[in-house]
Design a protein around this motif. Structure first.
Motif, PDB file in Angstrom:
ATOM      1  N   SER A 160      30.339 -10.163 -42.533  1.00 35.99           N
ATOM      2  CA  SER A 160      30.975  -9.978 -41.231  1.00 35.99           C
ATOM      3  C   SER A 160      32.241 -10.813 -41.124  1.00 35.99           C
ATOM      4  N   PRO A 172      34.422  -9.322 -45.720  1.00 31.00           N
ATOM      5  CA  PRO A 172      33.793  -8.182 -46.391  1.00 31.00           C
ATOM      6  C   PRO A 172      33.892  -8.230 -47.914  1.00 31.00           C
ATOM      7  N   LYS A 183      23.919  -2.956 -32.822  1.00 36.55           N
ATOM      8  CA  LYS A 183      25.317  -2.841 -33.236  1.00 36.55           C
ATOM      9  C   LYS A 183      26.017  -4.195 -33.141  1.00 36.55           C
ATOM     10  N   PRO A 225      27.349  -6.220 -37.171  1.00 33.60           N
ATOM     11  CA  PRO A 225      28.713  -5.653 -37.131  1.00 33.60           C
ATOM     12  C   PRO A 225      29.230  -5.159 -38.472  1.00 33.60           C
ATOM     13  N   PHE A 226      28.864  -5.846 -39.555  1.00 37.71           N
ATOM     14  CA  PHE A 226      29.380  -5.414 -40.857  1.00 37.71           C
ATOM     15  C   PHE A 226      28.721  -4.112 -41.303  1.00 37.71           C
ATOM     16  N   THR A 227      27.411  -4.043 -41.227  1.00 40.31           N
ATOM     17  CA  THR A 227      26.700  -2.860 -41.710  1.00 40.31           C
ATOM     18  C   THR A 227      27.149  -1.606 -40.972  1.00 40.31           C
ATOM     19  N   THR A 258      29.979  -0.801 -40.084  1.00 39.86           N
ATOM     20  CA  THR A 258      31.272  -0.304 -40.570  1.00 39.86           C
ATOM     21  C   THR A 258      31.143   0.506 -41.854  1.00 39.86           C
ATOM     22  N   THR A 278      30.592   3.382 -44.295  1.00 38.84           N
ATOM     23  CA  THR A 278      30.673   4.825 -44.114  1.00 38.84           C
ATOM     24  C   THR A 278      30.064   5.546 -45.303  1.00 38.84           C
ATOM     25  N   SER A 287      26.418   4.871 -42.624  1.00 37.21           N
ATOM     26  CA  SER A 287      26.030   4.236 -41.374  1.00 37.21           C
ATOM     27  C   SER A 287      24.800   4.909 -40.784  1.00 37.21           C
ATOM     28  N   ALA A 330      30.352   4.678 -29.283  1.00 34.98           N
ATOM     29  CA  ALA A 330      31.323   3.922 -30.065  1.00 34.98           C
ATOM     30  C   ALA A 330      32.501   3.470 -29.206  1.00 34.98           C
ATOM     31  N   ASP A 336      33.535  -0.519 -28.168  1.00 27.24           N
ATOM     32  CA  ASP A 336      34.841  -1.089 -28.503  1.00 27.24           C
ATOM     33  C   ASP A 336      35.575  -1.669 -27.296  1.00 27.24           C
TER      34      ASP A 336
END
Length: 206
Positions: free
Chosen positions: A30, A33, A102, A106-108, A110, A112, A120, A161, A165
């Motif tokens: 996080s 990366p 979420k 936070p890293f996981t 992201t 894709t 995800s 999402a 944000d």
């Protein structure tokens, strides 16, 4: 100690090591990366060899992070009882749990989908199926008029999402809740108020 007890102890120790590594990886990645597995090992308080024994490559560790988060999401569906609880209540509980996950992963989030990574949680077919079931129930109960669960799911995930944000002090977050509500409650309230309006329903009673 019997052989069976010793084997159970080894498995328990291995599970504990894996949990510590996954938690450390989430924290380290996080912040950076591109951090190395050695940095993950240091954060977890284990040796680099221990990390490599459970996760031979960086990619296997990334895949494990996604699987772990997917499992947590599936657990959230179980806790929300999306197949038996009144659907509006289930939707509220699930949305609340999803925001918490979420925020804590936070890293996981992201990651894709690729040919080498499961992607995800939103891409997991099991999660998609459970969301579709929930939206079908919402339609059957008359809580929404939109009758295509797949479309409802896509609208929900996109809106989720966008709300996530928003900065914590965004005025928009205060449109659906009381002024003293927590940021989590504000995000859930805004998500559900907007979603149900878009899908032809009414906000759930608080």
């Amino acid at each position: 100690m019997t052989a069976n007890n010793a084997a159970r102890r080894v498995r328990a120790d291995a599970r504990l090591s894996i949990e510590r590594i996954l938690t450390a990886a989430q924290q380290v990645f996080s912040v950076d990366p591109s951090a190395s597995l050695t940095e993950v090992a240091n954060q977890a308080g284990v040796t680099r060899a221990t990390v490599h024994r459970h996760f031979p490559s960086r990619q296997t560790l990334l895949d494990a992070l996604v699987r772990d988060l997917n499992t947590r999401y599936l657990d959230a569906f179980e806790q929300a009882r999306v197949e038996s609880t009144p659907p509006l209540i289930a939707l509220y509980r699930l949305t609340e749990a999803a925001f918490e996950l979420k925020t804590s992963h936070p890293f996981t989030i992201t990651l894709t989908p690729t040919t080498r990574s499961p992607g995800s949680p939103a891409s997991d077919p099991r999660i998609q199926e459970k969301l579709d079931t929930l939206f079908a129930r919402l339609h059957a109960s008359g809580d929404i008029t939109a009758d295509d669960p797949t479309w409802c799911r896509k609208v929900y995930l996109a809106l989720f999402a966008e709300v996530y944000d928003l900065p914590a002090d965004a005025p928009t977050l205060r449109t659906a809740v009381t002024a003293d509500a927590s940021t989590l409650d504000a995000r859930v309230g805004l998500t559900l108020t907007t979603l149900l309006g878009a899908l032809g329903g009414s906000p759930p009673g608080r």
